[in-house]
Motif scaffolding. Structure first.
Motif, mmCIF file in Angstrom:
data_model
loop_
_atom_site.group_PDB
_atom_site.id
_atom_site.type_symbol
_atom_site.label_atom_id
_atom_site.label_comp_id
_atom_site.label_asym_id
_atom_site.label_seq_id
_atom_site.Cartn_x
_atom_site.Cartn_y
_atom_site.Cartn_z
ATOM 1 N N ALA A 1 43.841 50.934 40.620
ATOM 2 C CA ALA A 1 45.283 51.007 40.630
ATOM 3 C C ALA A 1 45.825 51.144 39.212
ATOM 4 O O ALA A 1 46.823 51.808 39.010
ATOM 5 C CB ALA A 1 45.861 49.789 41.314
ATOM 6 N N VAL A 2 45.183 50.513 38.248
ATOM 7 C CA VAL A 2 45.631 50.582 36.860
ATOM 8 C C VAL A 2 45.591 52.033 36.362
ATOM 9 O O VAL A 2 46.445 52.458 35.606
ATOM 10 C CB VAL A 2 44.749 49.674 35.966
ATOM 11 C CG1 VAL A 2 45.093 49.845 34.509
ATOM 12 C CG2 VAL A 2 44.897 48.224 36.397
ATOM 13 N N MET A 38 48.838 44.022 51.372
ATOM 14 C CA MET A 38 49.065 42.636 50.957
ATOM 15 C C MET A 38 49.126 42.519 49.436
ATOM 16 O O MET A 38 49.755 41.616 48.907
ATOM 17 C CB MET A 38 47.969 41.723 51.514
ATOM 18 C CG MET A 38 48.082 41.505 53.008
ATOM 19 S SD MET A 38 47.007 40.210 53.674
ATOM 20 C CE MET A 38 45.390 40.674 53.084
ATOM 21 N N ARG A 39 48.459 43.442 48.744
ATOM 22 C CA ARG A 39 48.451 43.421 47.274
ATOM 23 C C ARG A 39 49.541 44.329 46.694
ATOM 24 O O ARG A 39 49.610 44.515 45.486
ATOM 25 C CB ARG A 39 47.091 43.885 46.756
ATOM 26 C CG ARG A 39 45.960 42.961 47.127
ATOM 27 C CD ARG A 39 44.652 43.488 46.640
ATOM 28 N NE ARG A 39 43.546 42.661 47.104
ATOM 29 C CZ ARG A 39 42.405 42.565 46.470
ATOM 30 N NH1 ARG A 39 42.188 43.236 45.371
ATOM 31 N NH2 ARG A 39 41.454 41.799 46.967
ATOM 32 N N GLY A 144 39.165 29.622 38.661
ATOM 33 C CA GLY A 144 40.506 30.065 38.276
ATOM 34 C C GLY A 144 40.558 31.533 37.886
ATOM 35 O O GLY A 144 41.395 31.920 37.072
ATOM 36 N N MET A 145 39.682 32.316 38.463
ATOM 37 C CA MET A 145 39.624 33.743 38.118
ATOM 38 C C MET A 145 40.544 34.545 39.029
ATOM 39 O O MET A 145 40.660 34.273 40.221
ATOM 40 C CB MET A 145 38.190 34.261 38.269
ATOM 41 C CG MET A 145 37.201 33.580 37.345
ATOM 42 S SD MET A 145 35.513 34.105 37.661
ATOM 43 C CE MET A 145 35.586 35.789 37.128
ATOM 44 N N ALA A 146 41.165 35.559 38.469
ATOM 45 C CA ALA A 146 42.009 36.472 39.245
ATOM 46 C C ALA A 146 41.115 37.468 39.979
ATOM 47 O O ALA A 146 39.928 37.620 39.658
ATOM 48 C CB ALA A 146 42.970 37.221 38.326
ATOM 49 N N ASP A 147 41.686 38.143 40.971
ATOM 50 C CA ASP A 147 40.909 39.103 41.765
ATOM 51 C C ASP A 147 40.311 40.232 40.925
ATOM 52 O O ASP A 147 39.271 40.765 41.257
ATOM 53 C CB ASP A 147 41.778 39.713 42.873
ATOM 54 C CG ASP A 147 41.991 38.745 44.020
ATOM 55 O OD1 ASP A 147 41.211 37.779 44.137
ATOM 56 O OD2 ASP A 147 42.939 38.958 44.794
ATOM 57 N N ASP A 148 40.970 40.586 39.821
ATOM 58 C CA ASP A 148 40.475 41.705 39.020
ATOM 59 C C ASP A 148 39.570 41.264 37.869
ATOM 60 O O ASP A 148 39.210 42.058 37.015
ATOM 61 C CB ASP A 148 41.640 42.534 38.489
ATOM 62 C CG ASP A 148 42.564 41.726 37.583
ATOM 63 O OD1 ASP A 148 42.446 40.483 37.535
ATOM 64 O OD2 ASP A 148 43.408 42.359 36.921
ATOM 65 N N VAL A 159 34.747 44.531 44.411
ATOM 66 C CA VAL A 159 35.610 43.986 45.439
ATOM 67 C C VAL A 159 34.874 44.075 46.767
ATOM 68 O O VAL A 159 34.479 45.140 47.189
ATOM 69 C CB VAL A 159 36.953 44.752 45.506
ATOM 70 C CG1 VAL A 159 37.824 44.186 46.613
ATOM 71 C CG2 VAL A 159 37.658 44.691 44.174
ATOM 72 N N LEU A 160 34.662 42.933 47.397
ATOM 73 C CA LEU A 160 33.963 42.889 48.675
ATOM 74 C C LEU A 160 34.954 42.882 49.804
ATOM 75 O O LEU A 160 35.789 42.107 49.946
ATOM 76 C CB LEU A 160 33.064 41.661 48.753
ATOM 77 C CG LEU A 160 31.955 41.582 47.696
ATOM 78 C CD1 LEU A 160 31.233 40.265 47.802
ATOM 79 C CD2 LEU A 160 30.977 42.717 47.895
#
Length: 160
Positions: A1-2, A38-39, A144-148, A159-160
């Motif tokens: 997406a970036v 959702m994202r 505490g990690m973000a999805d990315d 990404v699973l």
């Protein structure tokens, strides 16, 4: 997406009844679409959607567009090595090599015990992957990690 694009890969199990893998692809794609929605990455941001498939994957794209009109939302299709031949025309030496070699196994395709065993194996595989995904998400959240973010510095996350 970036970078302004994304890829949704929908692997499928090959079946001579093409409606089965097409249905699996449609279900996987819808699941991915809802996850992206959702994202906030559901395609309403002007990024074109292009369906792509190679060989049987190309045939699956055409079948999906014909049998599921709601799936015809893409800006275009990239059909690579499209093939709609019968199996013996698409796979060299199929009748000469594969049919005699696999012929003795044909009665197993009608044996409910074998079918049930393969169904249990498939369900077990799905359950195992879901468990691994849940554990990974739990570890990611605990850290505490973000999805990315990736577990391995310098390696893009999977990404699973």
């Amino acid at each position: 997406a970036v970078l302004g694009y994304g890829v949704i890969a929908t692997p499928f199990a090959v079946d001579f009844d093409y409606r089965k893998p097409a249905s699996d692809i449609r279900d996987s794609f819808r699941l991915a679409q809802s996850e992206l929605a959702m994202r906030g990455l559901d395609g309403d941001n002007g990024v074109p959607l292009v369906g792509m498939g190679h060989s049987l994957g190309a045939l699956m794209q055409v079948l999906l567009d014909c049998e599921s009109p709601e799936m015809c939302i893409q800006s275009g299709l990239a059909l690579i090595s499209y093939n709609n031949n019968e199996v013996d025309g698409a796979i060299p030496f199929f009748k000469e090599l594969f049919v005699p070699a696999l012929g003795p196994l044909e009665p197993l395709t009608r044996d409910s015990t074998v079918i049930d065993a393969f169904t249990q194996l498939r369900d077990s595989r799905i359950s195992t992957f879901k468990s691994v995904r849940d554990i990974t998400k739990g570890v990611q959240n605990a850290l505490g990690m973000a999805d990315d973010e990736s577990f391995i510095p310098g390696v893009r996350p999977l990404v699973l």
